[in-house]
Design a protein around this motif. Structure first.
Motif, mmCIF file in Angstrom:
data_model
loop_
_atom_site.group_PDB
_atom_site.id
_atom_site.type_symbol
_atom_site.label_atom_id
_atom_site.label_comp_id
_atom_site.label_asym_id
_atom_site.label_seq_id
_atom_site.Cartn_x
_atom_site.Cartn_y
_atom_site.Cartn_z
ATOM 1 N N SER A 1 22.285 38.486 40.078
ATOM 2 C CA SER A 1 21.720 37.873 38.874
ATOM 3 C C SER A 1 22.664 38.013 37.682
ATOM 4 O O SER A 1 23.464 38.943 37.597
ATOM 5 C CB SER A 1 20.355 38.481 38.556
ATOM 6 O OG SER A 1 20.481 39.861 38.334
ATOM 7 N N VAL A 2 22.555 37.073 36.774
ATOM 8 C CA VAL A 2 23.367 37.067 35.555
ATOM 9 C C VAL A 2 22.780 38.071 34.580
ATOM 10 O O VAL A 2 21.574 38.108 34.356
ATOM 11 C CB VAL A 2 23.414 35.649 34.946
ATOM 12 C CG1 VAL A 2 24.085 35.662 33.584
ATOM 13 C CG2 VAL A 2 24.105 34.689 35.896
ATOM 14 N N ASN A 3 23.648 38.897 34.007
ATOM 15 C CA ASN A 3 23.214 39.945 33.098
ATOM 16 C C ASN A 3 23.667 39.702 31.664
ATOM 17 O O ASN A 3 23.230 40.374 30.749
ATOM 18 C CB ASN A 3 23.750 41.296 33.588
ATOM 19 C CG ASN A 3 22.862 42.430 33.197
ATOM 20 O OD1 ASN A 3 21.660 42.266 33.114
ATOM 21 N ND2 ASN A 3 23.453 43.565 32.936
ATOM 22 N N GLY A 4 24.592 38.768 31.476
ATOM 23 C CA GLY A 4 25.096 38.465 30.143
ATOM 24 C C GLY A 4 26.067 37.307 30.197
ATOM 25 O O GLY A 4 26.406 36.819 31.271
ATOM 26 N N GLN A 5 26.506 36.904 29.025
ATOM 27 C CA GLN A 5 27.478 35.822 28.915
ATOM 28 C C GLN A 5 28.659 36.295 28.081
ATOM 29 O O GLN A 5 28.475 36.996 27.091
ATOM 30 C CB GLN A 5 26.857 34.601 28.224
ATOM 31 C CG GLN A 5 25.730 33.964 28.989
ATOM 32 C CD GLN A 5 26.200 33.275 30.248
ATOM 33 O OE1 GLN A 5 27.257 32.664 30.286
ATOM 34 N NE2 GLN A 5 25.412 33.391 31.308
ATOM 35 N N ILE A 6 29.846 35.914 28.508
ATOM 36 C CA ILE A 6 31.044 36.141 27.694
ATOM 37 C C ILE A 6 31.319 34.814 27.007
ATOM 38 O O ILE A 6 31.651 33.825 27.653
ATOM 39 C CB ILE A 6 32.240 36.607 28.525
ATOM 40 C CG1 ILE A 6 31.944 37.963 29.154
ATOM 41 C CG2 ILE A 6 33.482 36.684 27.643
ATOM 42 C CD1 ILE A 6 33.074 38.535 29.959
ATOM 43 N N ALA A 7 31.151 34.804 25.706
ATOM 44 C CA ALA A 7 31.269 33.575 24.935
ATOM 45 C C ALA A 7 32.601 33.447 24.210
ATOM 46 O O ALA A 7 32.925 32.384 23.710
ATOM 47 C CB ALA A 7 30.123 33.505 23.913
ATOM 48 N N PHE A 8 33.365 34.541 24.143
ATOM 49 C CA PHE A 8 34.611 34.558 23.388
ATOM 50 C C PHE A 8 35.745 35.062 24.259
ATOM 51 O O PHE A 8 35.542 35.901 25.129
ATOM 52 C CB PHE A 8 34.482 35.449 22.149
ATOM 53 C CG PHE A 8 33.349 35.056 21.255
ATOM 54 C CD1 PHE A 8 33.491 34.029 20.352
ATOM 55 C CD2 PHE A 8 32.125 35.699 21.346
ATOM 56 C CE1 PHE A 8 32.438 33.652 19.537
ATOM 57 C CE2 PHE A 8 31.062 35.330 20.535
ATOM 58 C CZ PHE A 8 31.222 34.297 19.624
ATOM 59 N N SER A 9 36.940 34.578 24.010
ATOM 60 C CA SER A 9 38.135 35.018 24.727
ATOM 61 C C SER A 9 39.210 35.309 23.689
ATOM 62 O O SER A 9 39.317 34.567 22.710
ATOM 63 C CB SER A 9 38.606 33.911 25.665
ATOM 64 O OG SER A 9 39.775 34.278 26.342
ATOM 65 N N PRO A 10 39.967 36.389 23.861
ATOM 66 C CA PRO A 10 40.026 37.304 24.998
ATOM 67 C C PRO A 10 38.907 38.355 24.948
ATOM 68 O O PRO A 10 38.229 38.490 23.931
ATOM 69 C CB PRO A 10 41.393 37.972 24.844
ATOM 70 C CG PRO A 10 41.612 38.002 23.365
ATOM 71 C CD PRO A 10 40.980 36.714 22.861
ATOM 72 N N SER A 11 38.767 39.080 26.054
ATOM 73 C CA SER A 11 37.788 40.156 26.163
ATOM 74 C C SER A 11 38.434 41.371 26.817
ATOM 75 O O SER A 11 39.477 41.263 27.444
ATOM 76 C CB SER A 11 36.598 39.720 27.025
ATOM 77 O OG SER A 11 35.932 38.631 26.454
#
Length: 166
Positions: free
Chosen positions: A98-108
């Motif tokens: 299951s998806v637990n979060g989203q990475i909306a910005f790069s870099p990370s």
């Protein structure tokens, strides 16, 4: 103005150092936003050239002194900061998880890697914290992003430790 926790400030910190400062009116807010953007976009020359602080590998930057604590209380010393495709952070290192979060910005930043289910020709997954939380709120967006999403010529990214639980 809020800044995503993944965006390192000009000192390499990921604590969200650019926050709204005092001042009134649109002009003050705009000046603060421009100053923050400039600080995030250009690291000082002393940081960029200090080989003991970081090493650049295929678009990724290793930071030996970065510190993170995940939702379980586990502490991590060192990370890599990499450009990547934005996407979903999964609870486990599988595409079925299951998806637990989203990475909306790069870099990370990423704190470790482990092997998981195959994804676009590789089985390496990176442990990080998403910019937004979905799924299990108690996990605070921590999870895995597949290696195919990172801009790195080799996987695992050199300088990044393997997760101790893998």
């Amino acid at each position: 103005m809020a800044v995503a926790h993944h965006a390192p400030d000009r000192n390499g910190n990921t604590s969200g150092a650019c926050r709204r400062r005092g001042g009134r009116g649109l002009r003050a807010a705009l000046a603060g936003a421009v100053a923050c953007a400039a600080a995030l976009a250009v690291p000082p020359a002393s940081q960029a050239t200090a080989a003991t602080r970081s090493a650049t590998t295929a678009g990724c930057q290793a930071r030996a002194d970065a510190r993170h604590t995940d939702w379980t209380g586990m502490h991590f010393l060192g990370d890599v900061v990499c450009p990547h495709n934005t996407g979903s952070v999964r609870v486990q290192s599988t595409t079925e998880s299951s998806v637990n979060g989203q990475i909306a910005f790069s870099p990370s930043w990423f704190v470790c890697w482990k092997r998981g289910s195959p994804y676009q020709g590789g089985d390496i997954w990176y442990y990080t914290q998403g910019d937004t939380v979905s799924g299990a709120r108690t996990a605070k967006g921590w999870g895995y992003l597949p290696a195919a999403e990172l801009a790195s010529a080799t996987h695992p990214v050199p300088g990044l430790k393997q997760c101790t639980w893998s």
